[in-house]
Scaffold this motif. Structure first.
Motif, PDB file in Angstrom:
ATOM      1  N   ALA A  53       0.829  -1.211   0.000  1.00  0.00           N
ATOM      2  CA  ALA A  53       0.000   0.000   0.000  1.00  0.00           C
ATOM      3  C   ALA A  53       0.862   1.259   0.000  1.00  0.00           C
ATOM      4  CB  ALA A  53      -0.938  -0.008   1.204  1.00  0.00           C
ATOM      5  N   VAL A  54       1.887   1.285   0.838  1.00  0.00           N
ATOM      6  CA  VAL A  54       2.781   2.441   0.913  1.00  0.00           C
ATOM      7  C   VAL A  54       3.451   2.689  -0.430  1.00  0.00           C
ATOM      8  CG1 VAL A  54       5.009   3.198   1.881  1.00  0.00           C
ATOM      9  CG2 VAL A  54       3.188   2.396   3.392  1.00  0.00           C
ATOM     10  N   ARG A  55       3.913   1.636  -1.066  1.00  0.00           N
ATOM     11  CA  ARG A  55       4.611   1.788  -2.345  1.00  0.00           C
ATOM     12  C   ARG A  55       3.664   2.237  -3.455  1.00  0.00           C
ATOM     13  NH1 ARG A  55       8.577  -3.415  -1.456  1.00  0.00           N
ATOM     14  NH2 ARG A  55       9.612  -2.492   0.362  1.00  0.00           N
ATOM     15  N   ILE A  56       2.452   1.730  -3.452  1.00  0.00           N
ATOM     16  CA  ILE A  56       1.476   2.136  -4.468  1.00  0.00           C
ATOM     17  C   ILE A  56       1.062   3.589  -4.238  1.00  0.00           C
ATOM     18  CG2 ILE A  56      -0.896   1.805  -5.287  1.00  0.00           C
ATOM     19  CD1 ILE A  56      -0.382  -1.253  -4.937  1.00  0.00           C
ATOM     20  N   ILE A  57       0.807   3.959  -2.991  1.00  0.00           N
ATOM     21  CA  ILE A  57       0.434   5.343  -2.682  1.00  0.00           C
ATOM     22  C   ILE A  57       1.561   6.292  -3.078  1.00  0.00           C
ATOM     23  CG2 ILE A  57      -0.014   6.990  -0.795  1.00  0.00           C
ATOM     24  CD1 ILE A  57      -1.508   4.602   0.606  1.00  0.00           C
ATOM     25  N   THR A  58       2.783   5.920  -2.739  1.00  0.00           N
ATOM     26  CA  THR A  58       3.941   6.750  -3.077  1.00  0.00           C
ATOM     27  C   THR A  58       4.055   6.942  -4.584  1.00  0.00           C
ATOM     28  OG1 THR A  58       5.124   6.009  -1.102  1.00  0.00           O
ATOM     29  CG2 THR A  58       6.458   6.922  -2.890  1.00  0.00           C
ATOM     30  N   GLU A  59       3.908   5.858  -5.326  1.00  0.00           N
ATOM     31  CA  GLU A  59       4.030   5.922  -6.777  1.00  0.00           C
ATOM     32  C   GLU A  59       2.886   6.717  -7.403  1.00  0.00           C
ATOM     33  OE1 GLU A  59       6.294   5.427 -10.061  1.00  0.00           O
ATOM     34  OE2 GLU A  59       6.829   4.788  -8.033  1.00  0.00           O
ATOM     35  N   ARG A  60       1.674   6.497  -6.941  1.00  0.00           N
ATOM     36  CA  ARG A  60       0.517   7.220  -7.497  1.00  0.00           C
ATOM     37  C   ARG A  60       0.620   8.711  -7.165  1.00  0.00           C
ATOM     38  NH1 ARG A  60      -3.674   3.363  -9.671  1.00  0.00           N
ATOM     39  NH2 ARG A  60      -4.189   5.278 -10.742  1.00  0.00           N
ATOM     40  N   LYS A  61       1.106   9.007  -5.971  1.00  0.00           N
ATOM     41  CA  LYS A  61       1.288  10.406  -5.594  1.00  0.00           C
ATOM     42  C   LYS A  61       2.294  11.069  -6.540  1.00  0.00           C
ATOM     43  CE  LYS A  61       2.719  13.405  -1.883  1.00  0.00           C
ATOM     44  NZ  LYS A  61       2.983  13.609  -0.498  1.00  0.00           N
ATOM     45  N   LYS A  62       3.395  10.388  -6.793  1.00  0.00           N
ATOM     46  CA  LYS A  62       4.441  10.912  -7.666  1.00  0.00           C
ATOM     47  C   LYS A  62       3.932  11.075  -9.106  1.00  0.00           C
ATOM     48  CE  LYS A  62       7.826   8.195  -8.991  1.00  0.00           C
ATOM     49  NZ  LYS A  62       8.982   7.300  -8.906  1.00  0.00           N
ATOM     50  N   MET A 107      -6.279  15.448  -0.889  1.00  0.00           N
ATOM     51  CA  MET A 107      -5.842  14.100  -1.284  1.00  0.00           C
ATOM     52  C   MET A 107      -4.362  13.895  -0.976  1.00  0.00           C
ATOM     53  SD  MET A 107      -8.398  12.370  -2.311  1.00  0.00           S
ATOM     54  CE  MET A 107      -9.257  13.226  -1.007  1.00  0.00           C
ATOM     55  N   ASP A 108      -3.575  14.955  -1.162  1.00  0.00           N
ATOM     56  CA  ASP A 108      -2.151  14.884  -0.833  1.00  0.00           C
ATOM     57  C   ASP A 108      -1.966  14.692   0.672  1.00  0.00           C
ATOM     58  OD1 ASP A 108       0.623  14.960  -1.324  1.00  0.00           O
ATOM     59  OD2 ASP A 108       0.694  17.119  -0.946  1.00  0.00           O
ATOM     60  N   THR A 109      -2.740  15.432   1.461  1.00  0.00           N
ATOM     61  CA  THR A 109      -2.681  15.296   2.923  1.00  0.00           C
ATOM     62  C   THR A 109      -3.118  13.893   3.353  1.00  0.00           C
ATOM     63  OG1 THR A 109      -3.105  17.655   3.211  1.00  0.00           O
ATOM     64  CG2 THR A 109      -3.553  16.235   5.103  1.00  0.00           C
ATOM     65  N   LEU A 110      -4.184  13.402   2.745  1.00  0.00           N
ATOM     66  CA  LEU A 110      -4.663  12.060   3.057  1.00  0.00           C
ATOM     67  C   LEU A 110      -3.608  11.008   2.707  1.00  0.00           C
ATOM     68  CD1 LEU A 110      -6.907  10.152   3.990  1.00  0.00           C
ATOM     69  CD2 LEU A 110      -7.831  10.244   1.663  1.00  0.00           C
ATOM     70  N   SER A 111      -2.984  11.151   1.554  1.00  0.00           N
ATOM     71  CA  SER A 111      -1.950  10.182   1.176  1.00  0.00           C
ATOM     72  C   SER A 111      -0.777  10.239   2.160  1.00  0.00           C
ATOM     73  CB  SER A 111      -1.477  10.394  -0.262  1.00  0.00           C
ATOM     74  OG  SER A 111      -0.776  11.600  -0.411  1.00  0.00           O
ATOM     75  N   GLU A 112      -0.422  11.425   2.617  1.00  0.00           N
ATOM     76  CA  GLU A 112       0.654  11.548   3.610  1.00  0.00           C
ATOM     77  C   GLU A 112       0.267  10.868   4.922  1.00  0.00           C
ATOM     78  OE1 GLU A 112       3.828  12.561   3.455  1.00  0.00           O
ATOM     79  OE2 GLU A 112       3.457  12.756   1.308  1.00  0.00           O
ATOM     80  N   LEU A 113      -0.995  11.037   5.344  1.00  0.00           N
ATOM     81  CA  LEU A 113      -1.467  10.369   6.561  1.00  0.00           C
ATOM     82  C   LEU A 113      -1.394   8.850   6.420  1.00  0.00           C
ATOM     83  CD1 LEU A 113      -4.564  12.499   7.610  1.00  0.00           C
ATOM     84  CD2 LEU A 113      -2.446  12.190   8.903  1.00  0.00           C
ATOM     85  N   LEU A 114      -1.796   8.344   5.265  1.00  0.00           N
ATOM     86  CA  LEU A 114      -1.732   6.903   5.037  1.00  0.00           C
ATOM     87  C   LEU A 114      -0.289   6.413   5.037  1.00  0.00           C
ATOM     88  CD1 LEU A 114      -4.523   6.509   2.372  1.00  0.00           C
ATOM     89  CD2 LEU A 114      -4.554   5.638   4.709  1.00  0.00           C
ATOM     90  N   LEU A 115       0.608   7.205   4.467  1.00  0.00           N
ATOM     91  CA  LEU A 115       2.021   6.812   4.466  1.00  0.00           C
ATOM     92  C   LEU A 115       2.596   6.825   5.884  1.00  0.00           C
ATOM     93  CD1 LEU A 115       3.255   8.695   1.280  1.00  0.00           C
ATOM     94  CD2 LEU A 115       2.905   6.225   1.551  1.00  0.00           C
ATOM     95  N   LYS A 116       2.160   7.766   6.696  1.00  0.00           N
ATOM     96  CA  LYS A 116       2.624   7.836   8.084  1.00  0.00           C
ATOM     97  C   LYS A 116       1.997   6.741   8.945  1.00  0.00           C
ATOM     98  CE  LYS A 116       3.593  12.746   7.990  1.00  0.00           C
ATOM     99  NZ  LYS A 116       3.130  14.079   8.337  1.00  0.00           N
ATOM    100  N   ALA A 117       0.799   6.287   8.573  1.00  0.00           N
ATOM    101  CA  ALA A 117       0.096   5.261   9.354  1.00  0.00           C
ATOM    102  C   ALA A 117       0.912   3.984   9.433  1.00  0.00           C
ATOM    103  CB  ALA A 117      -1.269   4.971   8.749  1.00  0.00           C
ATOM    104  N   GLU A 118       1.614   3.679   8.364  1.00  0.00           N
ATOM    105  CA  GLU A 118       2.418   2.457   8.337  1.00  0.00           C
ATOM    106  C   GLU A 118       3.487   2.480   9.421  1.00  0.00           C
ATOM    107  OE1 GLU A 118       5.419  -0.331   7.474  1.00  0.00           O
ATOM    108  OE2 GLU A 118       5.782   1.787   7.145  1.00  0.00           O
TER     109      GLU A 118
END
Length: 168
Positions: free
Chosen positions: A93-102, A144-155
């Motif tokens: 999930a972290v890798r997919i979120i990171t890639e989609r964000k980029k 959406m950027d803030t949400l993706s950052e929260l999800l990345l931090k959740a890990e």
């Protein structure tokens, strides 16, 4: 239903879902196959299981490696390359979120910001509407950027991770 039928149905379903997520069916199917495979697989094994061409499989494997969803391995005395998927769901999930964000969020954010900065403050109704829509879109992309950052931090945050588990 036996394990092979379950595996085949998952690979097919993941392939269909992948197209909804903006990735190719082949990419999703290869990922699904390797995700359910406990052991590494060679290009030839992937081609045989999925009935895909060598070129397609090679292209998909490179893309999945670039997303950090697969690892390439070699075996002593064997010239073949083998591939194994990341099996930690949070890492996936972290890798997919990171890639989609980029690939999606950041370019969209940059484009909308530039357009918003260049939008006229004129009193024309259409220009006001355009500026309003760009402003709303900019706010949404920032959320959406803030949400993706929260999800990345959740890990990394056990408490937040547990709260997310309780919500499911």
């Amino acid at each position: 239903m036996n394990i092979e039928e379950i595996r085949q149905q998952f690979v097919q379903a993941w392939g269909v879902l992948g197209t909804s997520w903006g990735i190719s069916r082949s990419m999703a199917q290869v990922h699904a196959l390797l995700l359910l495979s406990k052991n590494e697989m060679s290009t030839e094994e992937i081609m045989e299981d999925l009935k895909l061409s060598r070129g397609n499989v090679n292209m998909v494997l490179r893309e999945l490696i670039s997303w950090n969803l697969l690892y390439k391995q070699t075996k002593p005395g064997d010239r073949k390359e083998y591939f194994i998927a990341e099996h930690d769901i949070w890492q996936i999930a972290v890798r997919i979120i990171t890639e989609r964000k980029k690939r999606e969020i950041m370019p969209a954010r940059q484009t909308v910001k530039v357009l918003l900065a260049n939008a006229s403050d004129a009193n024309d109704a259409e220009q006001k509407h355009i500026k309003q829509m760009l402003g709303d879109l900019n706010s949404f992309i920032e959320q959406m950027d803030t949400l993706s950052e929260l999800l990345l931090k959740a890990e990394k945050n056990a408490l937040l991770k547990n709260v997310l588990k309780l919500m499911s």
